[in-house]
Design a protein around this motif. Structure first.
Motif, mmCIF file in Angstrom:
data_model
loop_
_atom_site.group_PDB
_atom_site.id
_atom_site.type_symbol
_atom_site.label_atom_id
_atom_site.label_comp_id
_atom_site.label_asym_id
_atom_site.label_seq_id
_atom_site.Cartn_x
_atom_site.Cartn_y
_atom_site.Cartn_z
ATOM 1 N N ALA A 115 0.829 -1.204 0.000
ATOM 2 C CA ALA A 115 0.000 0.000 0.000
ATOM 3 C C ALA A 115 0.867 1.260 0.000
ATOM 4 O O ALA A 115 0.567 2.241 -0.692
ATOM 5 N N GLU A 116 1.957 1.238 0.762
ATOM 6 C CA GLU A 116 2.865 2.388 0.802
ATOM 7 C C GLU A 116 3.480 2.644 -0.564
ATOM 8 O O GLU A 116 3.557 3.793 -1.025
ATOM 9 N N ALA A 117 3.943 1.580 -1.220
ATOM 10 C CA ALA A 117 4.610 1.730 -2.512
ATOM 11 C C ALA A 117 3.648 2.253 -3.571
ATOM 12 O O ALA A 117 4.006 3.123 -4.385
ATOM 13 N N ALA A 274 14.865 -4.926 -10.408
ATOM 14 C CA ALA A 274 15.262 -4.988 -11.815
ATOM 15 C C ALA A 274 14.359 -5.863 -12.672
ATOM 16 O O ALA A 274 14.622 -6.037 -13.848
ATOM 17 N N ALA A 275 13.276 -6.396 -12.091
ATOM 18 C CA ALA A 275 12.485 -7.403 -12.802
ATOM 19 C C ALA A 275 11.416 -6.824 -13.713
ATOM 20 O O ALA A 275 10.763 -7.577 -14.424
ATOM 21 N N GLY A 276 11.201 -5.521 -13.715
ATOM 22 C CA GLY A 276 10.284 -4.922 -14.677
ATOM 23 C C GLY A 276 8.842 -4.797 -14.245
ATOM 24 O O GLY A 276 7.958 -4.663 -15.093
ATOM 25 N N ALA A 277 8.562 -4.816 -12.930
ATOM 26 C CA ALA A 277 7.194 -4.595 -12.461
ATOM 27 C C ALA A 277 6.858 -3.104 -12.538
ATOM 28 O O ALA A 277 7.739 -2.255 -12.648
ATOM 29 N N ASP A 278 5.565 -2.790 -12.481
ATOM 30 C CA ASP A 278 5.157 -1.395 -12.453
ATOM 31 C C ASP A 278 5.495 -0.749 -11.122
ATOM 32 O O ASP A 278 5.903 0.406 -11.066
ATOM 33 N N VAL A 279 5.294 -1.490 -10.038
ATOM 34 C CA VAL A 279 5.620 -1.014 -8.697
ATOM 35 C C VAL A 279 6.242 -2.177 -7.932
ATOM 36 O O VAL A 279 5.726 -3.292 -7.973
ATOM 37 N N THR A 280 7.356 -1.915 -7.276
ATOM 38 C CA THR A 280 7.989 -2.915 -6.408
ATOM 39 C C THR A 280 8.081 -2.335 -5.009
ATOM 40 O O THR A 280 8.649 -1.249 -4.814
ATOM 41 N N ALA A 281 7.521 -3.020 -4.051
ATOM 42 C CA ALA A 281 7.482 -2.529 -2.679
ATOM 43 C C ALA A 281 8.834 -2.689 -1.998
ATOM 44 O O ALA A 281 9.741 -3.355 -2.500
ATOM 45 N N GLU A 282 8.957 -2.077 -0.843
ATOM 46 C CA GLU A 282 10.142 -2.228 -0.008
ATOM 47 C C GLU A 282 10.095 -3.582 0.692
ATOM 48 O O GLU A 282 9.022 -4.192 0.831
ATOM 49 N N PRO A 283 11.251 -4.070 1.174
ATOM 50 C CA PRO A 283 11.240 -5.296 1.990
ATOM 51 C C PRO A 283 10.614 -5.025 3.359
ATOM 52 O O PRO A 283 10.177 -3.904 3.644
ATOM 53 N N LEU A 284 10.587 -6.036 4.204
ATOM 54 C CA LEU A 284 9.939 -5.892 5.510
ATOM 55 C C LEU A 284 10.605 -4.823 6.356
ATOM 56 O O LEU A 284 9.926 -4.040 7.032
ATOM 57 N N LEU A 285 11.929 -4.789 6.339
ATOM 58 C CA LEU A 285 12.688 -3.773 7.063
ATOM 59 C C LEU A 285 13.213 -2.731 6.081
ATOM 60 O O LEU A 285 13.660 -3.079 4.988
ATOM 61 N N VAL A 286 13.165 -1.481 6.491
ATOM 62 C CA VAL A 286 13.661 -0.385 5.667
ATOM 63 C C VAL A 286 14.669 0.403 6.482
ATOM 64 O O VAL A 286 14.387 0.796 7.625
#
Length: 310
Positions: A115-117, A274-286
């Motif tokens: 949701a954040e991304a 680098a995989a070409g998605a429209d949006v890639t979220a952050e991992p669990l920890l930032v």
């Protein structure tokens, strides 16, 4: 279980290890939060790879103490069943707790990250026209794959939409395969794809290698080798931001949204970006962000469960 007059077992918080400063900082923040949550427990950080002192050195250092190794790993694969088990084999006062996942708390964190991304990207909320891919590091151990599939089902329940699991090594579908399949489901015609969709377009190119093996990934993560992306990617998809909307997508045709089932920034998250998605979220920890309390609670819970068996 230790009595009130005995010292609590040491908690060996054992992460994979990374050379990425952001990943190091993020994991250190988690360990610091665990220390705060367990003020009467010695909490010692350690790693199975890349960073030092590694778990073998730590178990030797603490051989005379009761200790519980809590894997800061999301699935129980090679590192838990082989590396960690081997590290405590000669120290009967040490035991290894369960990996952190699968757990609904982890799915809740991923749902928030998604949701954040999407919000940062400036696009609409996640909806039924989108395709969601949950990507894990991957393992040749089928038990790890089962953990990831169960986590994808938990994430499906959290977001209310189907979630496809994918992997960065050792298992299939690979992330580029899952992204390409999501594009096909969305009916995005090839001519509408920007140049940064080359990964999906060139899967048959001889210069586009197969997904790296688990050993190759481990070597690259340790800095011992360089593993290229599975397929060519344009500068638009170099790992610089995780929420940049891509031209030509995100409208009526829907978006491909990737949610990393990864603990912290580092080598694996760079491959996801680098995989070409429209949006890639952050991992669990930032790095620099608030540590999710679900993660802290899981570490504490797994420590206490294992300590109770001592």
């Amino acid at each position: 279980m230790s009595t009130s007059t005995e010292p609590a077992p040491v908690l060996l918080a054992c992460a994979h290890g990374t050379r990425d400063p952001a990943g190091q900082s993020a994991v250190a923040a988690l360990v610091a939060e665990v220390r705060t949550a367990l003020p009467d427990v010695p909490v010692v950080d350690t790693w199975v790879d890349v960073q030092e002192p590694d778990l073998v050195a730590r178990t030797a250092q603490l051989a005379g103490d009761d200790a519980v190794v809590v894997p800061l790993l999301l699935s129980a694969g090679y590192h838990v069943f082989v590396d960690m088990a081997r590290a405590v084999r000669g120290t009967p006062r040490h035991r290894v707790a369960a990996a952190l996942g699968p757990d609904r708390g982890l799915a809740r964190i991923m749902a928030r990250r998604l949701a954040e991304a999407v919000r940062v990207s400036g696009g609409p909320d996640v909806g039924p026209g989108d395709r969601i891919v949950m990507v894990a590091a991957g393992s040749s151990d089928p038990r790890a794959g089962e953990d990831c599939e169960r986590t994808a089902r938990l994430l499906t329940e959290e977001v209310g939409l189907p979630v496809t699991p994918a992997y960065l090594s050792a298992a299939r579908p690979t992330l580029p395969e899952a992204v390409a399949e999501a594009r096909r489901e969305l009916g995005t015609p090839p001519e509408d794809r920007a140049g940064d969709d080359a990964a999906a377009e060139r899967r048959g190119d001889p210069g586009c290698p197969e997904a790296p093996t688990e050993s190759e990934i481990r070597a690259a993560a340790a800095g011992d080798a360089a593993v290229p992306p599975p397929c060519p990617v344009s500068p638009a998809h170099q790992p610089t931001t995780s929420a940049t909307p891509r031209s030509g997508h995100g409208g009526a045709a829907g978006r491909v949204l990737v949610v990393p089932y990864l603990l912290a920034p580092g080598f694996f998250h760079g491959r996801a970006l680098a995989a070409g998605a429209d949006v890639t979220a952050e991992p669990l920890l930032v790095a620099g962000g608030e540590v999710p309390q679900e993660l802290v609670a899981l570490v504490v819970e797994h420590y206490r469960e294992a300590a109770a068996l001592a």
